[in-house]
Design an enzyme around this catalytic site. Structure first.
Site, PDB file in Angstrom:
ATOM      1  N   TRP A   1      29.331  40.550  68.015  1.00 55.88           N
ATOM      2  CA  TRP A   1      28.509  39.495  67.414  1.00 55.88           C
ATOM      3  C   TRP A   1      28.667  38.180  68.146  1.00 55.88           C
ATOM      4  CZ3 TRP A   1      24.875  41.754  65.113  1.00 55.88           C
ATOM      5  CH2 TRP A   1      25.086  42.878  64.313  1.00 55.88           C
TER       6      TRP A   1
ATOM      7  N   ASP B   1      30.746  31.880  62.574  1.00 52.23           N
ATOM      8  CA  ASP B   1      30.050  32.974  61.889  1.00 52.23           C
ATOM      9  C   ASP B   1      31.082  33.637  60.982  1.00 52.23           C
ATOM     10  OD1 ASP B   1      28.915  35.384  61.107  1.00 52.23           O
ATOM     11  OD2 ASP B   1      28.414  36.058  63.133  1.00 52.23           O
TER      12      ASP B   1
ATOM     13  N   LYS C   1      27.181  41.171  53.715  1.00 52.35           N
ATOM     14  CA  LYS C   1      28.491  41.779  53.905  1.00 52.35           C
ATOM     15  C   LYS C   1      29.349  41.580  52.651  1.00 52.35           C
ATOM     16  CE  LYS C   1      27.030  42.706  57.944  1.00 52.35           C
ATOM     17  NZ  LYS C   1      27.205  42.059  59.232  1.00 52.35           N
TER      18      LYS C   1
HETATM   19  C1  LIG Z   1      26.423  41.871  60.435  1.00 49.12           C
HETATM   20  C2  LIG Z   1      26.834  40.693  61.223  1.00 49.12           C
HETATM   21  C3  LIG Z   1      25.906  39.935  61.949  1.00 49.12           C
HETATM   22  C4  LIG Z   1      24.436  40.276  62.024  1.00 49.12           C
HETATM   23  O1  LIG Z   1      23.840  40.061  60.817  1.00 49.12           O
HETATM   24  P1  LIG Z   1      22.262  40.210  60.596  1.00 49.12           P
HETATM   25  O2  LIG Z   1      22.061  39.558  59.262  1.00 49.12           O
HETATM   26  O3  LIG Z   1      21.959  41.670  60.609  1.00 49.12           O
HETATM   27  O4  LIG Z   1      21.567  39.489  61.691  1.00 49.12           O
HETATM   28  C5  LIG Z   1      26.361  38.830  62.631  1.00 49.12           C
HETATM   29  N1  LIG Z   1      27.659  38.482  62.597  1.00 49.12           N
HETATM   30  C6  LIG Z   1      28.580  39.205  61.927  1.00 49.12           C
HETATM   31  C7  LIG Z   1      29.995  38.775  61.944  1.00 49.12           C
HETATM   32  C8  LIG Z   1      28.193  40.326  61.226  1.00 49.12           C
HETATM   33  O5  LIG Z   1      29.103  41.036  60.554  1.00 49.12           O
END
Ligand SMILES: *Cc1c(COP(=O)(O)O)cnc(C)c1O
Length: 360
Positions: free
Chosen positions: A101, A171, A195
């Site tokens: 990511w 993030d 998540k």
């Molecule tokens: C799942 C995830 C993403 C991507 O998320 P989307 O909403 O599918 O774009 C980005 N960063 C992390 C840490 C993730 O776990």
């Protein structure tokens, strides 16, 4: 009806209590005679929902007044572009690459300016967090970027990097609300809610006000400017209303549970059951350097692809769903987010013990 133990990395398990409440309110939300899915986002009922959701999140995370809370769409992945488009004033930023990511975010940012990868753990398949106490932070960097919890690899920053005064952007998709956080250490905290918080379709961005300006990269679409959404209280256009409503319910559930201190204790207790077992198992082993282990995502392997596949299959038959590791790494991964009960992890470990006896 029978519910499985769902170890999915995302979209992921939600508190049963929240789902039941939402089900009870499906046809008639709070005397309105309609579902939240059917109502105007400009209605009084929805205004109350979004206002309460923001306030409850502010209470949980102790968000200072000089930070805005935005409820956006486009997934966490859209932030990979929005961040540089809004923050790269000097067209330069530093990225710490600790997984897929962060790597994707760095690649996207490189479309808009100079990206310096100032640390990476790619040399050992992202199985650790690099030492970030004294990085070669760039003079001209507008921000330093991290992915705080690496969903795929199961690592977590236990200490934030020393950004040498530069704005930290994080993030937190897969560790959002899993433990207390000092918001003042960040310029931007963001995450997709699917998540650890709610249904897919909502991204929460917590951003310090001085970072919200009109001075964005030329050509940045209106919808991709933080200012657009900050000025409109996340109601510039139709927001992901039902998702926000469910997030709001999860915030209330977290408050009722005792807040983020309590969630941290619960999450530590849950993760310990699994890690302790992995550390003494003769069949399974964890793939991450112990000091950098995530409380949320726990990857493990047997070392034998066929046996891994057999385990995933038998686990599924026994009611333990979504244990297959990410397609890029293989093996297994148990995601044990806030809503995964302690009993679910204990039951999984019991199942793993039995599998170990039968297959060693
Ligand atoms: C799942 C995830 C993403 C991507 O998320 P989307 O909403 O599918 O774009 C980005 N960063 C992390 C840490 C993730 O776990």
């Amino acid at each position: 009806m029978s519910r499985v133990y769902n170890f999915s990395a995302g979209p992921a398990v939600l508190p049963e209590e929240v789902l039941k409440e939402a089900a009870a309110e499906m046809l008639d939300y709070n005397g309105t005679g309609m579902s939240v899915m059917e109502m105007s986002h400009r209605s009084k009922a929805f205004e109350e929902i979004i206002t309460a959701a923001e306030q409850d999140l502010r209470d949980l995370m102790n968000i200072p007044d000089n930070y805005k809370v935005l409820f956006l769409q486009g997934g966490a992945s859209q932030q990979f572009a929005m961040i540089p488009m809004n923050l790269m004033k000097k067209k330069e930023a530093d990225y710490i690459v600790t997984g897929q990511w962060a790597k994707k975010a760095a690649k996207e940012a490189a479309k808009y300016g100079k990206v310096n990868v100032v640390a990476s753990s790619e040399d050992k398949t992202f199985s650790y967090i690099p030492d970030c106490s004294d990085l070669p932070i760039s003079e001209n960097a507008d921000y330093v970027y991290i992915c705080e919890n690496n969903t795929i690899y199961g690592t977590k920053f236990k200490e934030l990097p020393n950004t040498k005064g530069k704005t930290l952007v994080a993030d937190v998709s897969s560790c959002f609300l899993s433990e207390p956080v000092d918001v003042t250490k960040y310029g931007v905290i963001y995450g997709g809610v699917q998540k650890n918080i709610g249904p897919a379709g909502v991204v929460i961005v917590i951003i310090r006000e001085d970072l919200i300006t009109e001075d964005v990269l030329p050509g940045t679409p209106t919808m991709l400017q933080y200012k657009t959404h900050a000025d409109a209280g996340s109601l510039y256009n139709t927001p992901p209303a039902y998702g926000i409503y469910i997030c709001g319910k999860v915030f209330k559930w977290l408050k009722k549970m005792g807040g983020l201190e309590v969630m941290k204790e619960r999450n530590e207790k849950k993760a310990k059951v699994l890690y302790d077992y992995l550390d003494q198992s003769k069949l399974f082993k964890g793939t991450v350097v112990p000091k950098d282990r995530s409380l949320m995502n726990v990857p493990f392997v047997t070392g034998d692809k066929d046996l891994d596949a057999k385990f995933v299959k038998e686990a599924k038959e026994a009611g333990f769903e979504n244990l297959k590791g990410h397609r890029t790494v293989g093996g297994m991964r148990a995601s044990i987010y806030n809503a995964m009960p302690y009993e679910g992890v204990v039951a999984l470990v019991e199942f793993m013990k039995k599998f170990e006896e039968e297959n060693l």
